[in-house]
Design a protein around this motif. Structure first.
Motif, short mmCIF file in Angstrom:
data_model
loop_
_atom_site.label_atom_id
_atom_site.label_comp_id
_atom_site.label_asym_id
_atom_site.label_seq_id
_atom_site.Cartn_x
_atom_site.Cartn_y
_atom_site.Cartn_z
N ARG A 1 -6.31 -1.86 7.28
CA ARG A 1 -5.13 -1.86 6.41
C ARG A 1 -4.92 -3.24 5.79
O ARG A 1 -4.59 -3.36 4.61
N ALA B 1 -4.81 5.37 2.93
CA ALA B 1 -4.30 4.12 3.52
C ALA B 1 -3.56 4.38 4.82
O ALA B 1 -3.58 3.56 5.74
N ASN C 1 -5.21 2.86 -4.35
CA ASN C 1 -4.27 1.76 -4.20
C ASN C 1 -4.70 0.55 -5.03
O ASN C 1 -3.87 -0.09 -5.68
N LEU D 1 0.83 -1.21 0.00
CA LEU D 1 0.00 0.00 0.00
C LEU D 1 0.86 1.26 0.00
O LEU D 1 1.90 1.31 0.65
N ALA E 1 -4.96 -4.08 1.81
CA ALA E 1 -3.84 -4.75 1.15
C ALA E 1 -4.31 -6.04 0.48
O ALA E 1 -3.88 -6.37 -0.65
#
Length: 563
Positions: free
Chosen positions: A464, A456, A425, A416, A468
């Motif tokens: 998170r 992010a 992202n 990220l 991802a």
């Protein structure tokens, strides 16, 4: 492990408030006292568990309120960093006492040596005993920290804290990166805690079964439950059942109040029409008709207001009941393009020897949608092997050939860009895919609406991880080989369930390095590989036996990359 004469061992928070510099409030007037015994601190990712430990340890200062610690305190954070050039005795904090003891034994009777030793004449024996109790009995005190694996480093730091004999010990996710053998040693250390305060933040169910009580951190307040993890889960199930009953009753009440308000409005409308008709028939004076109309409107207004107030109160009760019902949203995503035919060769290793770790040479063929667990002791080189397969590290010899699109989710989640939003992202890993399609898929990863625009860098640990995971699973071309490195580290149990449900939708080949055997079993592993000096195919039962067995030198020659 704690001072026997420390009756004041406790931790107290008084009206504790804490905000991050960006204004995000974590705690507002939190008050609690943690007494002697073993306390498991649990809560969803982002609830503030690690922040609370850092406040208790004095590493963060509260915005308002205070923290009072009775006795000495020691703290083991999640991420351990030790100078790799240190000797083990330096990392344990006993190097000066050892040197003084050596000088005294050699005949040097200088006063400063005796002052350095104090009453701790058996410090070396205690250090070796503590290391042995944590499964580090083969580590010499003169060895350097750089020769240890990541898991051994965690245990070494814990040994240093235990040697201090603290009154209050705080552990933040201590079993992360520990293999099963090391976890068993840590469990034994927790089991043997007899006095003082022990607070452990963890998602490890086996560890949480060993605590005396569970403190659940939720919405900035703490609720207490007696017993370990199973008792907590049972109590939670009872609470949830009651909360769901209250929510159903509250929803029924809202429907009833709505119906009564509608019926009242219909009655009042009929009454008003009838009154107008009657006045017209009687040809009542305008002033009398107006007075009657005002009186009717006033009465109708009061009656309507009464029902509207009841409806608002019912809605408020419904909101309160809904807050008590916990959400356990799951990731439901369709990934048809990740499918791999059963006979397709996905990955081949030929005489592969990675740059770090214990593995001498490996040959391996992965076909179709196999689900492979890569397990091994700390220091065996699991991370190094995965990084070699991705091409990030060059092998010492041999080759690895990947025949399908590959994506890798490392422990660090560094796929990220913190400055980009979740949406940006994912778009970066899926060039050419329409924004609307990405948004629809992100909603299934529980990033709906404005949440997809969140940077992010502002996400909690669990968020998170989901971001991802979305970035690698939604990538284009669709990954037909997905490699995950310790994916459950730092995840709460709700996030682990979300990961499991996401992987249920994945149709390609999976290669997962993990110490979390219950998680591996939950994702339908079809092949178990044990990594030592060779890559050995095993069963789940054999893997467990190998991991629980005493160490046989694994990791002694492993570099720091082989954790």
């Amino acid at each position: 492990m704690a001072h026997p004469n420390a009756p004041s061992a406790s931790v107290t928070c008084s009206a504790l408030s804490f905000q991050w510099p960006d204004g995000t409030t974590v705690f507002d007037e939190l008050s609690l006292t943690i007494g002697r015994g073993r306390t498991g601190l649990v809560g969803t990712n982002g609830a503030g568990k690690s922040t609370l430990l850092r406040l208790l340890a004095g590493q963060l200062s509260p915005s308002r309120g205070s923290v009072t610690v009775g006795g000495s305190l020691a703290y083991l954070p999640q991420n351990i960093t030790l100078d790799t050039t240190l000797r083990v005795d330096q990392a344990l904090g006993i190097a000066e006492r050892r040197a003084a003891l050596r000088a005294i034994e050699a005949g040097d009777v200088s006063v400063e040596h005796f002052e350095t030793v104090g009453d701790d004449w058996d410090v070396e024996e205690r250090a070796l005993a503590t290391l042995g109790s944590l499964g580090l009995g083969d580590i010499e005190l003169d060895r350097t920290v750089g020769q240890l694996s990541g898991g051994e480093t965690v245990l070494l730091r814990l040994a240093a804290l235990l040697l201090e004999r603290p009154d209050v010990l705080l552990l933040d996710e201590p079993t992360n990166n520990l293999d099963l053998f090391a976890r068993r040693r840590l469990y034994e250390a927790v089991d043997s805690w007899r006095s003082g305060v022990l607070v452990v933040v963890s998602h490890d169910r086996d560890l949480l079964e060993r605590v005396d009580r569970i403190a659940e951190l939720r919405s900035g307040s703490v609720s207490w439950y007696g017993g370990g993890w199973s008792a907590y889960q049972e109590a939670l199930a009872v609470q949830q059942e009651a909360a769901e009953r209250m929510l159903r009753a509250a929803e029924a009440d809202v429907r009833r109040q709505k119906r009564e308000l509608e019926e009242t409005q219909i009655k009042l409308a009929r009454r008003e029409r009838a009154g107008k008709k009657l006045d017209a028939q009687r040809r009542a004076p305008r002033i009398v008709a107006g007075e009657r109309k005002r009186a009717g409107q006033e009465s109708a207004g009061k009656l309507r207001g009464l029902h509207e107030e009841r409806l608002n109160e019912a809605r408020k009760r419904r909101e309160e009941a809904a807050e008590a019902v916990r959400e356990d949203a799951e990731i439901r995503v369709s990934l048809p393009h990740t499918a791999v035919p059963a006979g397709r060769t996905v990955l081949s290793l030929a005489g592969l020897r990675p740059r770090f770790g214990a593995l001498r040479e490996a040959d391996l063929h992965v076909h179709g949608p196999e689900r492979i667990a890569l397990v091994g002791r700390n220091g065996a080189g699991k991370t190094t092997l995965l990084r070699t397969l991705t091409g990030e590290l060059e092998p010492l010899s041999g080759e690895a050939r990947v025949s399908v699109p590959l994506r890798f989710l490392p422990q660090r989640l560094d796929v990220l860009d913190d400055g980009l939003s979740v949406m940006e992202n994912v778009a970066r890993t899926a060039p050419g895919v329409a924004d609307n399609h990405i948004r629809a898929q992100l909603a299934r990863f529980l990033f709906r609406g404005a949440r997809a625009e969140q940077p992010a860098g502002t996400l909690s640990g669990g968020e998170r991880f989901r971001a991802a995971l979305a970035a690698v699973m939604l990538a284009e071309p669709a990954p037909q080989l997905l490699m995950l490195d310790e994916p459950t580290n730092n995840l709460d149990l709700a996030s682990v369930r979300q990961l499991t449900s996401a992987l249920a939708s994945y149709r390609g080949a999976l290669l997962i390095a993990s110490h979390d055997l219950p998680f591996l079993e939950s994702v339908g592993i079809t092949r178990w590989l044990f990594l030592g000096d060779e890559l050995r195919e095993s069963t789940a039962e054999e893997v467990r036996e190998l991991l629980e067995a005493p160490k046989a030198g694994v990791g002694k020659e492993a570099g720091k990359e082989g954790a």
